[in-house]
Design a protein around this motif. Sequence first.
Motif, mmCIF file in Angstrom:
data_model
loop_
_atom_site.group_PDB
_atom_site.id
_atom_site.type_symbol
_atom_site.label_atom_id
_atom_site.label_comp_id
_atom_site.label_asym_id
_atom_site.label_seq_id
_atom_site.Cartn_x
_atom_site.Cartn_y
_atom_site.Cartn_z
ATOM 1 N N GLY A 11 84.303 14.353 79.976
ATOM 2 C CA GLY A 11 83.414 13.749 79.317
ATOM 3 C C GLY A 11 84.097 13.347 78.011
ATOM 4 O O GLY A 11 83.910 12.218 77.350
ATOM 5 N N HIS A 12 85.862 13.673 77.467
ATOM 6 C CA HIS A 12 86.291 13.798 76.094
ATOM 7 C C HIS A 12 87.853 13.084 76.723
ATOM 8 O O HIS A 12 88.199 13.312 78.432
ATOM 9 C CB HIS A 12 86.745 14.979 76.027
ATOM 10 N N HIS A 13 87.826 12.223 75.643
ATOM 11 C CA HIS A 13 89.186 10.873 76.031
ATOM 12 C C HIS A 13 90.583 11.646 74.676
ATOM 13 O O HIS A 13 89.699 11.237 73.536
ATOM 14 C CB HIS A 13 89.271 10.228 76.047
ATOM 15 N N LEU A 14 91.073 11.961 75.231
ATOM 16 C CA LEU A 14 91.844 12.318 73.968
ATOM 17 C C LEU A 14 94.019 11.757 74.590
ATOM 18 O O LEU A 14 93.791 11.072 75.024
ATOM 19 C CB LEU A 14 92.608 13.928 73.803
ATOM 20 N N ALA A 15 93.925 11.444 72.985
ATOM 21 C CA ALA A 15 95.190 10.381 73.033
ATOM 22 C C ALA A 15 96.561 11.060 74.165
ATOM 23 O O ALA A 15 96.424 12.321 73.861
ATOM 24 C CB ALA A 15 95.847 9.933 72.083
ATOM 25 N N TYR A 16 97.457 10.224 74.482
ATOM 26 C CA TYR A 16 98.336 11.138 74.940
ATOM 27 C C TYR A 16 98.599 11.929 74.033
ATOM 28 O O TYR A 16 99.884 13.152 74.925
ATOM 29 C CB TYR A 16 99.219 10.255 76.252
ATOM 30 N N ARG A 17 98.989 11.370 73.577
ATOM 31 C CA ARG A 17 100.131 11.696 72.146
ATOM 32 C C ARG A 17 99.411 13.026 71.662
ATOM 33 O O ARG A 17 100.351 14.065 72.363
ATOM 34 C CB ARG A 17 100.174 10.914 71.828
ATOM 35 N N ALA A 18 98.069 13.408 71.898
ATOM 36 C CA ALA A 18 97.672 14.179 71.502
ATOM 37 C C ALA A 18 97.379 15.968 72.331
ATOM 38 O O ALA A 18 98.039 16.771 72.415
ATOM 39 C CB ALA A 18 95.910 14.394 71.088
ATOM 40 N N ILE A 19 97.634 15.638 73.885
ATOM 41 C CA ILE A 19 97.323 16.460 74.810
ATOM 42 C C ILE A 19 98.766 16.733 74.595
ATOM 43 O O ILE A 19 99.384 17.890 75.596
ATOM 44 C CB ILE A 19 97.294 15.847 76.007
ATOM 45 N N PHE A 20 99.814 15.827 74.916
ATOM 46 C CA PHE A 20 101.588 16.431 75.223
ATOM 47 C C PHE A 20 102.108 17.026 73.658
ATOM 48 O O PHE A 20 102.745 18.113 74.150
ATOM 49 C CB PHE A 20 102.413 15.237 75.593
ATOM 50 N N ARG A 21 101.494 17.259 72.573
ATOM 51 C CA ARG A 21 101.828 17.715 71.682
ATOM 52 C C ARG A 21 101.172 19.329 72.007
ATOM 53 O O ARG A 21 101.742 20.496 71.566
ATOM 54 C CB ARG A 21 100.793 17.197 70.364
ATOM 55 N N LEU A 22 99.572 19.327 72.213
ATOM 56 C CA LEU A 22 99.039 20.680 72.478
ATOM 57 C C LEU A 22 100.092 21.289 73.597
ATOM 58 O O LEU A 22 100.020 22.935 73.888
ATOM 59 C CB LEU A 22 97.787 19.871 73.271
ATOM 60 N N VAL A 23 100.862 20.845 74.801
ATOM 61 C CA VAL A 23 101.415 21.290 75.788
ATOM 62 C C VAL A 23 102.758 22.175 75.101
ATOM 63 O O VAL A 23 102.490 23.726 75.355
ATOM 64 C CB VAL A 23 102.100 20.418 76.507
ATOM 65 N N PHE A 24 103.042 21.770 74.133
ATOM 66 C CA PHE A 24 104.493 22.393 73.525
ATOM 67 C C PHE A 24 103.811 23.715 72.361
ATOM 68 O O PHE A 24 104.062 25.171 72.634
ATOM 69 C CB PHE A 24 105.062 21.661 73.531
ATOM 70 N N ILE A 25 102.425 23.395 71.967
ATOM 71 C CA ILE A 25 102.205 24.263 71.059
ATOM 72 C C ILE A 25 101.110 24.821 71.911
ATOM 73 O O ILE A 25 101.714 27.027 71.688
ATOM 74 C CB ILE A 25 101.218 23.812 70.497
ATOM 75 N N ASN A 26 100.730 25.562 72.856
ATOM 76 C CA ASN A 26 100.412 26.243 73.861
ATOM 77 C C ASN A 26 101.547 27.278 74.380
ATOM 78 O O ASN A 26 101.337 28.353 74.832
ATOM 79 C CB ASN A 26 99.279 25.319 74.891
#
Length: 352
Positions: free
Chosen positions: A83-98
């Motif tokens: 039930g949560h929706h984040l902007a794709y830009r935020a999601i893909f920043r998280l990919v690299f931080i992870n």
Amino acid sequence: MVDSGEIEYSRRASRQRLIVFSLLFVVLTAAGLYAVYEQFAGRSMTFDTRLVAPETLIALFGLLLVYFVSDGLRLHFTLRALGHHLAYRAIFRLVFINLFFSNITPMATGGGFAQIWYLHNHGVPVGRATAATTIRTVLAILFIFSLTPFFLLTLKPLEGNMIAGGVETALAFFIVLYLGFFIVLLLRAHWLIGPLSALLRGARRVHIISETRHRRWQFKARREMLRFSQSFSDYIRGRLLFIGLSILFTAVFLLSLFSFPALLMYSLDYNVDYLVSLGLLVVTTFIMYFSPTPGAAGISEGVFGSFFQSVLSGNHLLLVIVSWRFLTIYLGMIIGLIVLQKELVMNHRRVR
């Protein structure tokens, strides 16, 4: 009110830990590569220009794109199911931080905390963020743990291999232990409230945390643990489309991850049995899950060298290992470090 000196001390300690873990990652990686050079590569390594041919670079770029995009989408659709929706830009920043944190901290522990911190900063409650990252991890583990026994029993390059033999012995124990932990975490998370409360009480007794912070953390820990427990039920009851897509992109992500060695060997004109290459990397990844070193540094190189020594010639073995680790780990870590710095700057500005 939080003391500014305490905040500054915490920041310095965090920076020092990151520096120590980063140095440890580099040292262990170098040790692993040297071990492969000595034991499996016949003390030889030759750079091959076929790896930088235009058609090879285009193919590797395409596979990298699938690898990074599917990694982001598997978390995106897990969050959507919750039930949560984040902007794709935020999601893909998280990919690299992870990628950065999970590979400089032992057992990938930092990656989970970094994702939860990031998602919480973007409006996702801690319990829901913990559930989303845990569910994403469990989906990948289910794929890997299901495939590992099959490849261990069928792949000829693993016959008589000492490492593979040890894996077969420990396989059942680790699968039961690992999956048992996640079953409790997902289905009976409230069982963990007692041990967590006891841990916080212990920290209070030895004056690691103050009485005020102890009460606040006790409340938050119980609240977020209950949210986490509820979140898994919400995922199961979420839209089938989002659940299906989270599983699909997990499979695509793993398939792309396991395909890099095959593509590298194909570029070097090896007659590649794709299923063998994929299977060897599945078993390698399984072993990496239990590595105590940051990012499985040293161990991943050694295991890969042991498994692929019968497939690759000595002069290409180290070259393929370095290329594989650069594409799947080092490149993402470098990007992640840059993205993290920008995120910390933006977070500091929001706080001010």
